[in-house]
Design an enzyme around this catalytic site. Sequence first.
Site, short mmCIF file in Angstrom:
data_model
loop_
_atom_site.label_atom_id
_atom_site.label_comp_id
_atom_site.label_asym_id
_atom_site.label_seq_id
_atom_site.Cartn_x
_atom_site.Cartn_y
_atom_site.Cartn_z
N ASN A 11 6.19 8.69 4.86
CA ASN A 11 7.12 9.24 3.87
C ASN A 11 8.28 9.90 4.62
OD1 ASN A 11 8.44 10.47 1.75
ND2 ASN A 11 6.83 11.97 1.33
N LYS A 13 10.93 11.08 3.38
CA LYS A 13 11.55 12.14 2.57
C LYS A 13 13.08 11.99 2.62
CE LYS A 13 7.49 15.02 3.18
NZ LYS A 13 6.94 16.39 3.30
N HIS A 95 4.24 13.64 -5.65
CA HIS A 95 4.22 14.45 -4.43
C HIS A 95 4.43 15.92 -4.80
CE1 HIS A 95 5.31 16.02 -0.46
NE2 HIS A 95 4.75 14.94 0.05
N GLU A 97 6.21 18.11 -3.60
CA GLU A 97 7.62 18.52 -3.60
C GLU A 97 8.31 18.11 -4.89
OE1 GLU A 97 7.66 18.11 1.25
OE2 GLU A 97 8.75 16.63 0.04
N GLU A 165 -3.10 15.73 -0.59
CA GLU A 165 -2.21 16.51 0.27
C GLU A 165 -2.29 17.98 -0.12
OE1 GLU A 165 1.30 14.00 2.03
OE2 GLU A 165 1.77 14.60 0.00
N GLY A 171 3.85 20.01 6.15
CA GLY A 171 4.94 20.51 6.99
C GLY A 171 4.68 21.84 7.65
N SER A 210 0.52 17.44 7.46
CA SER A 210 0.58 17.70 8.91
C SER A 210 -0.30 16.75 9.71
CB SER A 210 0.21 19.16 9.21
OG SER A 210 1.17 20.04 8.67
#
Length: 249
Positions: A11, A13, A95, A97, A165, A171, A210
């Site tokens: 991904n 992003k 996701h 985000e 996730e 991250g 991560s």
Amino acid sequence: MTAPVPLIAGNWKMNGLRASLVEAAAIAEGAAGSPARVAICPPAVLIHQMSEMLAGSGVLVGGQDVHWEDAGAFTGDVSAQMLADVGAKLVILGHSERRSGHRETDEIVARKVAAALRAGLEPIVCVGETLEERNAGQASPVVTDQVRGSLPAALTGQPFSVAYEPVWAIGSGLTPSTAEIEEMHQAIRATLAERFGPAAQAVPILYGGSVKPSNAAEILHAAQVGGALVGGASLKAADFLAIVRALQA
């Protein structure tokens, strides 16, 4: 029962310009012969050029989001049919985000999954808990509720994957323990079986959060882990290929 075929998806992003396509080409070259399905999900503006460049390589190209409608007055949005038209084969949906930054609910994610299926795209549906939810002992109920709410009945008999996730790991450089990953993947598998029956055994459950070369082998060999959804480490061919190869370590 059919075992899941592992999927390693990158991904990107909101990262990458046309110059970044050299990394995608290097990934395709290095991933040849992998027992895993390998995919790259770049920004929408790179999908057409990347899909043409990687045609015949075996590496799949995907999108990072779609609108739930097929067309209409939705300024700035991209439909599933548009992604398919420029060569995408998969799409990441739900996701964290998107769920947090764009207030996407399970219902919205399920509508997007249905739109992806109408366009012939394979969904990668993301679920995961926050650190507060984990500390409160609610990680499993939160995630399994997301699985139930985000996966429409239309997925029955269709190819798709679920990506676990943990929001607090994305991250951050932090990862759950192997035991925690296995526990959550087992809970997701049980929820999929409850919803889709024996066919759920063929659904890959990816881990994301991560994932990097240094921890990939341990994660990918954990029980019920059927691949990885990789963020920052997928931007460089050397790092991403190290994760792909860790499947055989």
